[in-house]
Scaffold this active site. Structure first.
Site, PDB file in Angstrom:
ATOM      1  N   GLU A  92       0.792  -1.226   0.000  1.00 34.03           N
ATOM      2  CA  GLU A  92       0.000   0.000   0.000  1.00 34.03           C
ATOM      3  C   GLU A  92       0.830   1.285   0.000  1.00 34.03           C
ATOM      4  OE1 GLU A  92       0.042  -2.406   2.358  1.00 34.03           O
ATOM      5  OE2 GLU A  92       0.302  -1.515   4.341  1.00 34.03           O
TER       6      GLU A  92
ATOM      7  N   HIS B 117      -8.141  -3.841  -1.336  1.00 32.47           N
ATOM      8  CA  HIS B 117      -7.441  -3.901  -0.038  1.00 32.47           C
ATOM      9  C   HIS B 117      -6.378  -2.807   0.043  1.00 32.47           C
ATOM     10  CE1 HIS B 117      -5.622  -6.087   3.456  1.00 32.47           C
ATOM     11  NE2 HIS B 117      -4.532  -5.504   3.008  1.00 32.47           N
ATOM     12  N   GLU B 118      -5.556  -2.733  -0.988  1.00 34.45           N
ATOM     13  CA  GLU B 118      -4.464  -1.737  -0.934  1.00 34.45           C
ATOM     14  C   GLU B 118      -5.019  -0.322  -0.958  1.00 34.45           C
ATOM     15  OE1 GLU B 118      -2.251  -5.147  -0.782  1.00 34.45           O
ATOM     16  OE2 GLU B 118      -1.972  -3.135  -0.016  1.00 34.45           O
TER      17      GLU B 118
ATOM     18  N   HIS C 232      -6.105   0.734   2.421  1.00 36.46           N
ATOM     19  CA  HIS C 232      -4.995   1.126   3.290  1.00 36.46           C
ATOM     20  C   HIS C 232      -4.757   2.639   3.269  1.00 36.46           C
ATOM     21  CE1 HIS C 232      -3.112  -2.260   5.223  1.00 36.46           C
ATOM     22  NE2 HIS C 232      -3.014  -2.959   4.121  1.00 36.46           N
TER      23      HIS C 232
ATOM     24  N   GLU D 176      -4.221  -4.081   9.488  1.00 33.72           N
ATOM     25  CA  GLU D 176      -4.727  -5.074   8.533  1.00 33.72           C
ATOM     26  C   GLU D 176      -6.161  -5.515   8.782  1.00 33.72           C
ATOM     27  OE1 GLU D 176      -1.350  -4.852   6.161  1.00 33.72           O
ATOM     28  OE2 GLU D 176      -3.427  -5.470   5.868  1.00 33.72           O
TER      29      GLU D 176
ATOM     30  N   ASP E 222       9.047  -9.987  10.390  1.00 33.10           N
ATOM     31  CA  ASP E 222       8.840 -10.868   9.226  1.00 33.10           C
ATOM     32  C   ASP E 222       8.432 -12.276   9.653  1.00 33.10           C
ATOM     33  OD1 ASP E 222      11.464  -9.551   7.023  1.00 33.10           O
ATOM     34  OD2 ASP E 222       9.396  -8.916   7.400  1.00 33.10           O
TER      35      ASP E 222
ATOM     36  N   TYR F  79      -4.759 -10.009   9.839  1.00 37.45           N
ATOM     37  CA  TYR F  79      -5.752  -9.713   8.798  1.00 37.45           C
ATOM     38  C   TYR F  79      -7.116 -10.271   9.183  1.00 37.45           C
ATOM     39  CZ  TYR F  79      -1.822  -8.675   5.679  1.00 37.45           C
ATOM     40  OH  TYR F  79      -0.688  -8.136   5.107  1.00 37.45           O
TER      41      TYR F  79
END
Ligand SMILES: CC/C=C\C/C=C\C[C@@H](O)/C=C/C=C/C=C\[C@@H](O)CCCC(=O)O
Ligand SMILES: [Zn+2]
Length: 692
Positions: A301, A325-326, A329, A348, A404, A412
């Site tokens: 995003e 979705h992006e 954001h 998210e 990460d 999400y």
């Protein structure tokens, strides 16, 4: 547990070595030369820094070669810490002496809204990045569509910006930026900002007709403050097509028409998001860059310029929900930002909630919301089954861990389901009012889970029924209990037929169907999302019964629906998982082609794991990764190697620390033997298939 008991946010961000509560950056001016030959950026980062009386600015840095630092134009002393071997993901701390501290009597601490009674100093850092910078992927021409020129793109999320520029690499710090990027004459530069280039005429700030020069300059400005993870850059041979007055798609020239077609609804997504939030789009432009196939995520995003994977190019717009979705954001995550990564669900979970509201509106189908939620539930179950328990909590304690490693569908989908539960608790209309109030209250700033809960309580303080329900809500379980939440009573109108067909195939597989007759239903005209739902249902039922489909059944599915030939990456991915788990040798060439032609972690990591765990594909997984490691983005290569290492450890019964490594499996004879055996068996299987 009442809301008030939610744990306070940490005063320091465990994923950063910087000191924003003592000296805080507010603006960046970035000048960079893109050196494709040495795969590096030669750059100067100049920061406006709000400082109280604290004499030191500490920034995050990773692999940067810092050559010179000045403070208000005067040379300054600086030091670079040695990376902590226990926390290598943090990189180094760049400490700059600000020369005896800030102005007289300034506030000792700069508050989170960048206000302080201190003074502003200008800190300028001349540096070069490393060719191994974890945020950057430098692609040779062979990895691009055009095959003529190299390409570079960044992926700074979550804490990789520090490998591209020294920064306060934590989401609590937001800064504006301007940039000037010098690139070879054939190249175009794009950033997570508004370009000052007249893209219509594709003329850079420095006139490309100047034959005396072999480079050109692009200039950008981002006037809305952003956290460092949203700093983004891509440079390559690019073309663009406008799809609305404020939306344009970018990609390499040969793909740009297909990209414009696939994402033609993007303006509709923005309009829908503005309606849901009652907050106009704040970023000026919303452009999309479709990257080369090694891009490790579905989408990213980056403000003003969302990055997307070409695996969304299904040809029927069926994967455009990732763009929704992006786009969402632009409100959740980019405007209202999680203060630290423990609160990633606020980025998210809210974005998935907005994405599904947007897609329901754009599709004109209220049933879509729950249909998408059912698909998301399957993703959540997969993540929970795989993750260490701590990372299945909505608000995990990341400790000294690398974000990460904690990344999954949990923030999400568990985050979405928390908001979905609250919407059902107070009622859709009242919750829609809360959505509008929430984004207005927290825009341009950061939020923690406690801040969210406190504001929810405040918003419904005068509504006795809602307030009582919120106080009684089981926050402890939702926020801190590991594992799956209670499954809600989703509306299964759109999924029921898919689930029934899955049941029919399971009956065939169980031999419960008389004469083994195969389901007759012709699904060739089903929308792609329903075929995906069918495959999710089959995968879920195999997990529940702890037995994969038989090879005979998988072959029946393959012959009935040709999923192995699908252009829709979500369908192809799910069928490959089913087929590998069923030991279908004939699918191996399809799997290898899929995981070596794109580098999206959502697909390649589970498929490498499935291959490694299968009797037929263990050596193939390892040899394929070794041969293609350089194709993948550094983050993806790191995560796939970790997955395979984990597999090797389990295989050899090693504990979590030390023990077998990927390299232990790699011996020349093993690879050669494995590939020869595999090639022979695939050829035999294909020959058998032809004779049938
Ligand atoms: C609790 C987890 C805390 C922090 C994790 C934050 C970032 C982890 C890092 O690995 C970055 C992830 C980037 C994701 C980018 C885009 C996703 O929406 C893609 C989702 C999967 C896909 O569609 O490919
Ligand atoms: Zn997202």
């Amino acid at each position: 547990m009442t809301a008030a008991a939610v744990s306070p946010p940490p005063s320091r961000d465990p994923s950063s070595l910087s000191n924003p509560d003592e000296a805080r950056v507010t603006h960046l001016s970035w000048d960079a030369v893109v050196d494709f030959g040495k795969r590096r950026f030669l750059a100067n980062a100049r920061y406006d820094v709000n400082i109280g009386s604290f004499p030191v600015l500490r920034l995050d840095s990773s692999g940067l070669d810092v050559q010179r630092v000045t403070v208000d134009g005067k040379p300054a002393t600086f030091s670079m810490s040695v990376p902590d071997p226990k926390r290598p993901h943090l990189g180094s701390g760049l400490e700059i002496d600000l020369g005896g501290g800030g102005g007289g009597g300034g506030a000792s601490v700069v508050n989170s809204d960048n206000d302080s009674d201190g003074r502003v100093v200008s800190v300028s850092i001349q540096y070069a990045t490393s060719p191994d910078a974890s945020a950057s992927q430098w692609l040779p021409p062979s990895q691009t569509a055009g095959k003529k020129h190299p390409y570079v793109f960044s992926a700074c999320f979550a804490i990789h910006a520090r490998s591209i520029l020294p920064c306060q690499d934590c989401p609590a710090v937001k800064f504006t930026y301007d940039a000037r990027v010098t690139v070879p004459r054939w190249a175009t530069a794009v950033m997570s900002a508004i370009s000052k280039v007249d893209v219509a005429s594709d003329v850079a700030v420095r006139d490309t007709d100047d034959d005396s020069r072999d480079d050109r300059l692009f200039e950008f400005a981002q006037t809305v403050p952003i956290p460092s993870y949203l700093f983004a850059l891509a440079v390559g041979e690019l073309s663009s097509i406008d799809v609305s007055p404020r939306c344009r798609v970018w990609s390499e020239p040969s793909m740009v028409d297909a990209v414009a077609y696939e994402f033609s609804q993007v303006e509709d997504f923005l309009v829908a998001a503005e309606e849901v939030t009652s907050l106009p789009y704040q970023w000026g432009r919303y452009d999309l860059l479709c990257l080369p196939p090694s891009f490790p995520y579905g989408g990213m995003e980056n403000p003003c310029l969302t990055f997307v994977t070409p695996t969304l190019l299904a040809g029927d717009k069926s994967l455009a929900d990732v763009v929704a979705h992006e786009a969402a954001h632009s409100w959740s995550g980019n405007l209202v930002t999680n203060q630290t990564w423990e609160h990633f669900w606020l980025n998210e979970g809210w974005t998935v909630f907005l994405e599904r509201k947007i897609m329901s509106k754009v599709n004109g189908d209220g049933k879509y919301f729950d249909f998408a939620a059912i698909a998301g539930w399957a993703d959540l179950a997969d993540s929970v089954a795989l993750l260490p328990e701590e990372y299945t909590k909505l608000v995990p304690d990341l400790g000294d861990g690398d974000p990460d490693d904690a990344f999954s569908s949990v923030p999400y989908e568990k985050g979405f389901n928390l908001l979905y539960a609250l919407e059902r608790l107070v009622g859709e209309e009242k919750f829609a009012g809360f959505v509008r109030a929430y984004f207005d209250r927290f825009k341009y700033s950061t939020v923690t889970t406690r801040g969210f809960v406190d504001y929810l309580e405040l918003h419904f303080a005068d509504d006795n029924v809602a307030n009582a329900a919120i106080k009684e809500f089981d926050w402890e379980t939702w926020l801190f209990k590991p594992g799956m939440p209670e499954i809600p009573n989703f509306d299964r109108t759109l999924s029921a037929e898919c689930e029934r067909l899955a049941d029919a195939w399971i009956s065939v597989d169980d031999g419960a169907t008389a004469g083994g007759s195969l389901p007759e239903l012709d699904i060739v005209d089903w929308p792609s999302k329903r075929k995906t739902c069918l495959l999710d249902s089959l995968i879920k039922k195999c997990q529940e019964r702890k037995r994969p489909l038989s090879l005979k059944t998988v072959t029946g599915i393959k012959e009935a629906y040709s999923f192995h030939l699908s252009q829709n990456s979500e369908i192809l991915f799910r069928f490959c998982i089913l087929a590998v788990e069923s030991g279908d040798f004939s699918v191996l060439p399809v799997v290898v082609r899929f995981i070596t032609s794109q580098g999206r972690m959502k697909f390649v990591r589970p498929l490498y794991r499935a291959l490694f765990q299968s009797a037929m594909g263990k050596e193939l997984a390892v040899s394929t990764f070794i041969e293609n490691r350089d194709f993948y983005h550094p983050i993806a290569a790191k995560m796939i190697a970790t997955d395979l290492d984990e597999g090797v450890k389990k295989e050899k019964g090693y504990g979590s620390c030390g023990g077998a490594k990927l390299k232990d499996l790699i011996t020349k004879p093993l690879i050669v033997g494995g590939i020869l055996a595999l090639t022979a068996s695939i050829s035999i299987a294909l020959l058998r298939g032809k004779r049938r």
